[in-house]
Design a protein around this motif. Structure first.
Motif, PDB file in Angstrom:
ATOM      1  N   LEU A 148      55.074  34.055  34.548  1.00 42.89           N
ATOM      2  CA  LEU A 148      54.300  34.770  34.736  1.00 42.89           C
ATOM      3  C   LEU A 148      52.800  34.479  34.502  1.00 42.89           C
ATOM      4  O   LEU A 148      51.704  34.794  36.097  1.00 42.89           O
ATOM      5  N   LEU A 149      52.500  33.072  34.050  1.00 43.06           N
ATOM      6  CA  LEU A 149      51.265  32.338  34.469  1.00 43.06           C
ATOM      7  C   LEU A 149      51.254  31.503  35.269  1.00 43.06           C
ATOM      8  O   LEU A 149      50.144  31.441  35.942  1.00 43.06           O
ATOM      9  N   ARG A 150      52.298  31.187  36.197  1.00 42.42           N
ATOM     10  CA  ARG A 150      52.302  30.801  37.025  1.00 42.42           C
ATOM     11  C   ARG A 150      52.319  32.236  38.616  1.00 42.42           C
ATOM     12  O   ARG A 150      51.221  31.428  39.861  1.00 42.42           O
ATOM     13  N   SER A 151      52.465  33.011  38.388  1.00 43.28           N
ATOM     14  CA  SER A 151      52.340  33.999  38.978  1.00 43.28           C
ATOM     15  C   SER A 151      50.410  34.003  38.725  1.00 43.28           C
ATOM     16  O   SER A 151      49.968  34.744  39.986  1.00 43.28           O
ATOM     17  N   PHE A 152      49.861  34.371  37.761  1.00 45.29           N
ATOM     18  CA  PHE A 152      48.683  34.163  37.841  1.00 45.29           C
ATOM     19  C   PHE A 152      47.307  33.324  38.452  1.00 45.29           C
ATOM     20  O   PHE A 152      46.472  33.637  39.213  1.00 45.29           O
ATOM     21  N   LEU A 153      48.085  31.940  38.322  1.00 49.68           N
ATOM     22  CA  LEU A 153      47.467  31.253  38.724  1.00 49.68           C
ATOM     23  C   LEU A 153      48.043  31.099  40.308  1.00 49.68           C
ATOM     24  O   LEU A 153      45.994  31.369  41.116  1.00 49.68           O
ATOM     25  N   ALA A 154      48.883  31.096  40.737  1.00 50.77           N
ATOM     26  CA  ALA A 154      48.607  31.523  42.305  1.00 50.77           C
ATOM     27  C   ALA A 154      47.437  32.602  42.866  1.00 50.77           C
ATOM     28  O   ALA A 154      46.947  31.694  44.036  1.00 50.77           O
ATOM     29  N   ILE A 155      47.919  33.815  42.193  1.00 47.73           N
ATOM     30  CA  ILE A 155      46.460  34.758  42.611  1.00 47.73           C
ATOM     31  C   ILE A 155      45.060  34.400  41.989  1.00 47.73           C
ATOM     32  O   ILE A 155      44.452  34.520  43.095  1.00 47.73           O
ATOM     33  N   ALA A 156      44.784  33.804  41.531  1.00 48.01           N
ATOM     34  CA  ALA A 156      43.747  32.806  40.646  1.00 48.01           C
ATOM     35  C   ALA A 156      42.995  32.088  41.742  1.00 48.01           C
ATOM     36  O   ALA A 156      41.651  32.519  42.505  1.00 48.01           O
ATOM     37  N   GLU A 157      43.957  31.401  42.361  1.00 49.75           N
ATOM     38  CA  GLU A 157      44.086  30.312  43.483  1.00 49.75           C
ATOM     39  C   GLU A 157      43.755  30.566  44.578  1.00 49.75           C
ATOM     40  O   GLU A 157      42.612  30.173  45.507  1.00 49.75           O
ATOM     41  N   ALA A 158      44.440  31.507  45.410  1.00 45.07           N
ATOM     42  CA  ALA A 158      44.651  31.931  47.116  1.00 45.07           C
ATOM     43  C   ALA A 158      44.270  32.818  46.673  1.00 45.07           C
ATOM     44  O   ALA A 158      43.320  33.263  47.836  1.00 45.07           O
ATOM     45  N   GLY A 159      42.970  33.752  45.778  1.00 43.22           N
ATOM     46  CA  GLY A 159      42.361  35.416  45.730  1.00 43.22           C
ATOM     47  C   GLY A 159      43.287  35.938  46.777  1.00 43.22           C
ATOM     48  O   GLY A 159      42.446  37.523  46.748  1.00 43.22           O
ATOM     49  N   SER A 160      44.675  36.517  46.501  1.00 40.82           N
ATOM     50  CA  SER A 160      44.888  37.492  46.739  1.00 40.82           C
ATOM     51  C   SER A 160      46.567  37.496  46.871  1.00 40.82           C
ATOM     52  O   SER A 160      47.215  36.697  46.133  1.00 40.82           O
ATOM     53  N   VAL A 161      47.513  37.964  46.603  1.00 36.89           N
ATOM     54  CA  VAL A 161      48.908  38.650  46.265  1.00 36.89           C
ATOM     55  C   VAL A 161      49.313  38.570  47.588  1.00 36.89           C
ATOM     56  O   VAL A 161      49.870  37.825  47.369  1.00 36.89           O
TER      57      VAL A 161
END
Length: 293
Positions: free
Chosen positions: A9-22
């Motif tokens: 879940l934290l990896r998905s959180f980081l991916a969105i935080a860094e990419a800016g979108s789902v």
């Protein structure tokens, strides 16, 4: 009672935080948008906090999301580091290294102790010797690595680790540098002592007498520690209880030399590569710089 968040879940959180979108995060993770959205919903439910503001074009961290960000990076980074370490094949096998005796009390112990702690299965054999015999031993296939001094490294096949000055050294306790004439130590039948060390004294009008003769740098260490003589040493090899004599005290540097790392051309191994990198790290400090007279 809420459980700690799953690292996935934290990896998905980081991916969105860094990419800016789902959408961008899902592409990065190789998952569907709905799967990533569900993971963020689970993470927010688990923590009881809203982590993102849903915007018309993307996602932005809330204050709580920004607070979680460094912890998420730390947790996922440690997990990846642990996985890499466990997947890596432990280093083993023999490594034969030659190094000048000058470094036997300073640089060498730190290199070997740190290396043996990290790679206990590697069998390191050390040869303390002068530069020319080391290179001959390497040519004969008896060494994998050799640390040597060279005064004119132009065109050399070795890797320059640092350029280091040769300086005058005295004992903290005995202060033999205050004597006139200056008591010095020399090597038997040494061209370097005549053309560099003694020539420097003559050039600067420093009266001297030969108070100690030997054929190894260990003799120099004994002479300076006991107060019998002032000696000329590479700056990083000054032994405990002794100090460099400065230009302000009337003692300019004798010369400077390059410290080079040579590697055998007869093959390599991960263990040899690892020790070579440990040697580079040991010589990396900016204290090793050339000093001009």
């Amino acid at each position: 009672m809420a459980h700690p968040p799953d690292s996935d879940l934290l990896r998905s959180f980081l991916a969105i935080a860094e990419a800016g979108s789902v959408t961008a995060a899902a592409e990065r993770l190789g998952r569907t948008q709905s799967a990533v959205s569900m993971q963020i919903a689970r993470l927010e439910e688990n923590l009881g906090q809203q982590l993102f503001d849903r915007l018309p074009r993307g996602m932005a961290l809330t204050a709580r999301g920004a607070q979680l960000l460094p912890y998420a990076r730390r947790v996922t980074g440690l997990i990846e580091e642990a996985a890499t370490a466990l997947r890596s094949r432990p280093l083993d096998g023999p490594v034969r290294i030659g190094i000048p005796q000058d470094y036997s009390e300073t640089v060498l112990p730190g290199i070997l102790s740190a290396f043996s702690r990290r790679y206990p299965a590697v069998e390191v054999t050390v040869r303390l010797d002068y530069s020319v015999p080391q290179l001959k031993a390497m040519a004969a296939g008896e060494l994998d690595l050799a640390v040597v001094f060279e005064w004119k490294p132009a065109g050399t096949k070795g890797e320059i680790l640092c350029v280091e000055p040769t300086v005058w050294v005295t004992s903290d306790r005995h202060a033999q540098h205050l004597q006139t004439p200056l008591p010095i130590a020399v090597y038997f039948d040494s061209d370097w002592c005549q053309t560099n060390m003694i020539a420097s004294l003559d050039r600067h009008g420093i009266p001297y007498r030969v108070a100690f003769e030997c054929d190894t740098v260990g003799g120099f260490f004994a002479a300076v520690r006991s107060g019998l003589a002032v000696v000329a040493l590479s700056r990083s090899t000054i032994p405990d209880g002794c100090r460099e004599l400065t230009l302000e005290e009337g003692f300019p540097a004798v010369d400077s030399s390059s410290v080079l790392l040579h590697r055998s051309s007869r093959g390599a191994s991960p263990a040899v590569d690892a020790l070579a990198e440990a040697i580079r790290a040991a010589f990396r400090p900016g204290a090793f710089t050339e000093v001009e007279e």
